[in-house]
Design an enzyme around this catalytic site. Structure first.
Site, short mmCIF file in Angstrom:
data_model
loop_
_atom_site.label_atom_id
_atom_site.label_comp_id
_atom_site.label_asym_id
_atom_site.label_seq_id
_atom_site.Cartn_x
_atom_site.Cartn_y
_atom_site.Cartn_z
CD GLN A 115 -2.67 1.13 2.62
OE1 GLN A 115 -3.60 0.35 2.61
NE2 GLN A 115 -2.42 1.92 3.65
N GLY A 116 0.77 2.06 -1.05
CA GLY A 116 1.56 3.29 -1.16
C GLY A 116 0.76 4.51 -0.75
CD GLU A 234 -6.30 -0.07 6.95
OE1 GLU A 234 -5.18 -0.57 7.01
OE2 GLU A 234 -6.51 1.13 7.13
#
Length: 382
Positions: A115-116, A234
């Site tokens: 994840q960037g 999440e």
């Protein structure tokens, strides 16, 4: 919501338990383990039916699988970012071509993702990203830096939040791009050594890295909406599995307290009982919110609960060991990774719990603004 198990659910639980018992410990590395999970159809069981190679299950069965996985002592997942974060985002916002291209390799365990999001100047303030993506025909050229990028050293792909409109600011003009990591000279991954001696997260430098224009999820300039949608994923059944791992750690701390005599101290006993009670509260809160939607504060409340609890458990683990906890299990030198026992690792790693995944301060701000309706925190223009 009723989470009572039916006969079918119990049969599913037995199937999961038997498969895990026969396969845990047989794989050589984490990528091989992901492929073993994929071959048996255990990746993406929470996705809807779509012909991606995954089996589909009820929410109760997803809970059963997550709990059995945690109880089995199976390896940490290296594919969870693709399975639990990117995949639901593609299902909700991706095109048919994007789904057919990326979901089957995730379900098979063949492609791993990172994840960037965070940057050196935009960690907790995600809207302040400066990584830029410039459109050149059928591609974007991505330039910038991401940091704290978990598993980037193993990943095949990275979903990157980048600024595609040069004059934009804050959450405007951002796009959600899917970028292949195998680009020598254009992408550099630098592992960051942690207190524990390991390097699970990294700095990632993009120097004109290519991303296909057709691999923008959602429309260009609407990346903020897609990114916020992803953050909502999440939480879920993985929270319950996490709590089973917490329970095992708590059992070990209680056992150590009895063995060392620390449990004779009434203050220590009070702390142990408090940890047990708070863990039960976390479980019931997770069950209460599981499968729900529209509760802006639920993910933040859950993060505040488990992060503080786990950090306090780490402190308690070293307290019941006394001075002996400062002794390492093996000789080590500054040039080689050092070894930590379970309590030492718990204490050191849990220091980051209240920072990663959104710091405690950020979670409290979200609750204040989105749930309590308090005035918004002033933010500077980037």
């Amino acid at each position: 919501m009723d989470f009572g198990f039916t006969v079918e659910d119990e049969a599913f639980r037995v199937e999961a338990r038997d498969w895990l018992a026969g396969n845990v410990g047989r794989t050589r590395d984490r990528r091989t383990w992901e492929r073993a999970l994929g071959a048996a159809g255990w990746i993406g069981i929470g996705w809807p039916e779509g012909g991606y190679g995954n089996r589909t299950t009820t929410l109760t069965q997803q809970v059963a699988w997550a709990e059995e996985y945690a109880r089995s002592g199976a390896p940490p997942r290296s594919g969870h970012i693709g399975e639990n974060l990117l995949a639901p985002t593609l299902i909700g916002h991706g095109t048919a071509d994007q789904k057919s291209r990326f979901l089957p390799p995730i379900a098979a365990g063949d492609e791993l993702w990172c994840q960037g999001y965070s940057e050196p100047g935009a960690g907790s303030d995600l809207a302040g990203v400066r990584t830029a993506a410039v459109r050149e025909g059928a591609h974007y050229r991505v330039t910038g830096q991401k940091i704290w990028t978990s598993l980037a050293h193993e990943a095949d792909w990275c979903f990157v939040l980048a600024r595609t409109e040069p004059e934009s600011c804050r959450h405007h003009g951002l796009s959600f791009l899917l970028v292949p990591m195998d680009q020598p000279g254009r992408i550099e991954v630098r592992p960051i050594r942690q207190l524990t001696g390991t390097s699970d997260f990294n700095e990632v430098f993009f120097d004109g890295a290519h991303a296909r224009a057709e691999h923008v999820v959602g429309r260009a300039g609407e990346g903020w909406r897609v990114a916020m949608s992803l953050l909502g994923f999440e939480r879920g059944v993985s929270t319950l599995a996490q709590q089973i791992g917490f329970a095992r750690e708590l059992e070990r701390v209680v056992r150590t307290a009895v063995e060392t005599g620390a449990a004779d101290d009434p203050v220590v006993r009070d702390s142990l009982v408090r940890q047990w009670a708070e863990l039960r509260v976390m479980r019931w809160n997770a069950l209460r919110t599981l499968g729900g939607s529209g509760d802006a504060g639920a993910p933040s409340v859950a993060k505040l609960l488990w992060a503080g609890w786990h950090q306090r458990l780490g402190e308690l683990a070293v307290r019941v060991r006394g001075a002996a906890v400062g002794v390492g299990p093996a000789d080590w030198s500054p040039s080689a990774p050092y070894e930590l026992d379970a309590d030492q690792h718990l204490f050191l790693f849990s220091r980051a719990d209240t920072i990663y995944g959104g710091s405690d301060q950020v979670q409290r701000t979200i609750i204040a603004e989105r749930v309590l309706g308090l005035p918004k925190e002033p933010k500077g223009v980037v």
